[in-house]
Design an enzyme around this catalytic site. Structure first.
Site, PDB file in Angstrom:
ATOM      1  N   GLY A 261      41.678  49.314  37.900  1.00  0.00           N
ATOM      2  CA  GLY A 261      41.838  47.940  37.452  1.00  0.00           C
ATOM      3  C   GLY A 261      42.330  47.957  36.165  1.00  0.00           C
TER       4      GLY A 261
ATOM      5  N   ASN B 174      38.081  47.323  39.426  1.00  0.00           N
ATOM      6  CA  ASN B 174      38.694  47.391  40.480  1.00  0.00           C
ATOM      7  C   ASN B 174      38.410  48.591  41.195  1.00  0.00           C
ATOM      8  OD1 ASN B 174      39.657  44.332  40.127  1.00  0.00           O
ATOM      9  ND2 ASN B 174      41.426  45.348  39.401  1.00  0.00           N
TER      10      ASN B 174
ATOM     11  N   ALA C 227      49.227  53.232  36.613  1.00  0.00           N
ATOM     12  CA  ALA C 227      48.331  53.588  35.747  1.00  0.00           C
ATOM     13  C   ALA C 227      49.001  54.155  34.231  1.00  0.00           C
ATOM     14  CB  ALA C 227      47.195  54.065  36.153  1.00  0.00           C
ATOM     15  N   ALA C 228      50.407  54.188  34.291  1.00  0.00           N
ATOM     16  CA  ALA C 228      51.166  54.696  33.092  1.00  0.00           C
ATOM     17  C   ALA C 228      50.744  53.984  32.599  1.00  0.00           C
ATOM     18  CB  ALA C 228      52.507  55.086  33.591  1.00  0.00           C
ATOM     19  N   GLY C 229      50.897  52.502  32.151  1.00  0.00           N
ATOM     20  CA  GLY C 229      50.529  51.527  31.155  1.00  0.00           C
ATOM     21  C   GLY C 229      49.189  51.735  30.748  1.00  0.00           C
ATOM     22  N   ASP C 230      48.250  51.820  31.390  1.00  0.00           N
ATOM     23  CA  ASP C 230      47.173  52.193  30.717  1.00  0.00           C
ATOM     24  C   ASP C 230      46.547  53.375  30.236  1.00  0.00           C
ATOM     25  OD1 ASP C 230      46.663  49.377  32.539  1.00  0.00           O
ATOM     26  OD2 ASP C 230      46.440  51.018  34.132  1.00  0.00           O
TER      27      ASP C 230
ATOM     28  N   SER D  22      44.674  60.224  37.382  1.00  0.00           N
ATOM     29  CA  SER D  22      46.384  60.563  37.157  1.00  0.00           C
ATOM     30  C   SER D  22      45.851  59.834  35.053  1.00  0.00           C
ATOM     31  CB  SER D  22      47.469  59.494  36.893  1.00  0.00           C
ATOM     32  OG  SER D  22      47.501  58.569  37.384  1.00  0.00           O
TER      33      SER D  22
ATOM     34  N   GLY E 203      47.278  58.088  42.104  1.00  0.00           N
ATOM     35  CA  GLY E 203      45.974  57.253  41.266  1.00  0.00           C
ATOM     36  C   GLY E 203      45.651  56.822  40.463  1.00  0.00           C
TER      37      GLY E 203
END
Length: 296
Positions: A40, A12, A241-244, A283, A279
């Site tokens: 994304g 995304n 985006a911590a989980g990613d 990050s 962002g």
């Protein structure tokens, strides 16, 4: 050798607004700043894996618009193999993200081209089967996620499923999953339990990581291991985006044949490194960033 990681998922453009607090329904809040960055869950996890030291290939779909060009360029710049990325005529996926000063966020996703990512080709299945670890999420059609997991299973590739966003999981998909990563909301959607724990999820899959934000993570497997891994204390700026970052780093550590409890600790350091910046793209941490926090 660098572990081979294949990521099948969404891409995304993230439109991120920063504000003192998240608006209530019907309310307008004057913001502090605005950032536009590729995101994304699939693309984020591919970039996270590449920056963490993996040899990473991304399989997904982008639009024929300017957002698609930018997403593709940023993936390439991060060291991700984009040879299997499809271009679909029309709009790319877009995520509208609001972040408050405490780092909490609210996200609306318009899937765009991600909806068109269907029916994997033989070449795409071969790429998956040749990887050490396959990473999937649930922002693309579940039929494609299931097809990718089955291709991995046929090639003896380990399957890491980040079951986000929360959706009902087909039994056929769960049967192909080697490691499930979920937060507490997603765990409730899968188990139906008001207060699920990692061991409850072992009825569905052989290994589980339950992430609990500031409370850390919980790893459990069918061999009897059940370990809570504390979070690394850092100043939180943006949790987007911590989980990613966690999933990408976990896939690399697993591909390196680390003990999975240690792999979860290293992935937790990646998540901690990620929340220190705004962002998704800027990050997602490098291997050096992760090691700095991991080694203290």
């Amino acid at each position: 050798m660098r572990p081979r990681v294949a990521v099948v998922g969404s891409a995304n453009m993230d439109l991120v607004g920063l504000a003192p607090r998240l608006p209530a329904p019907g309310e307008t809040v004057l913001g502090d700043d605005f950032v536009m960055t590729p995101g994304g869950k699939g693309a984020n996890q591919a970039i996270a894996a590449a920056r963490a030291g993996g040899d990473c290939a991304f399989l997904g779909a982008i639009g024929s618009d300017a957002f698609g060009v930018t997403i593709n360029a940023r993936l390439t710049a991060a060291g991700v193999d984009v040879s299997a990325v499809r271009t679909s005529y029309g709009a790319s996926g877009v995520a509208v993200i609001m972040v408050d000063r405490s780092g909490e966020n609210s996200i609306l996703v318009s899937p765009g081209a991600n909806r068109s990512f269907l029916n994997l080709s033989d070449a795409e299945k071969s790429l998956i089967a040749g990887a050490d670890v396959l990473v999937c999420q649930q922002e693309i059609p579940l039929s494609t996620v299931t097809e990718a997991a089955r291709a991995a299973q046929a090639g003896a590739t380990r399957v890491l499923l980040n079951a986000a966003p929360a959706r009902e999981l087909p039994a056929e998909l769960l049967a192909a999953v080697d490691l499930l990563v979920v937060n507490e909301v997603e765990a409730r959607a899968i188990t139906g339990a008001a207060e699920p724990d990692a061991t409850t999820l072992l009825e569905a899959v052989p290994r589980v990581v339950l992430t609990m934000a500031g409370a850390g993570a919980w790893y459990a497997d069918r061999d009897g291991t059940s370990v809570k891994v504390p979070a690394f204390p850092v100043e939180v700026v943006d949790t987007t985006a911590a989980g990613d970052a966690f999933c990408g780093a976990l896939a690399v550590a697993w591909g390196e044949e680390r003990d999975l409890v240690d792999a979860v600790r290293w992935a937790s350091a990646a998540g901690a490194a990620c929340v220190r910046k705004v962002g998704a793209y800027p990050s997602l941490p490098s291997r050096a960033d992760i090691d700095e926090i991991y080694h203290g």
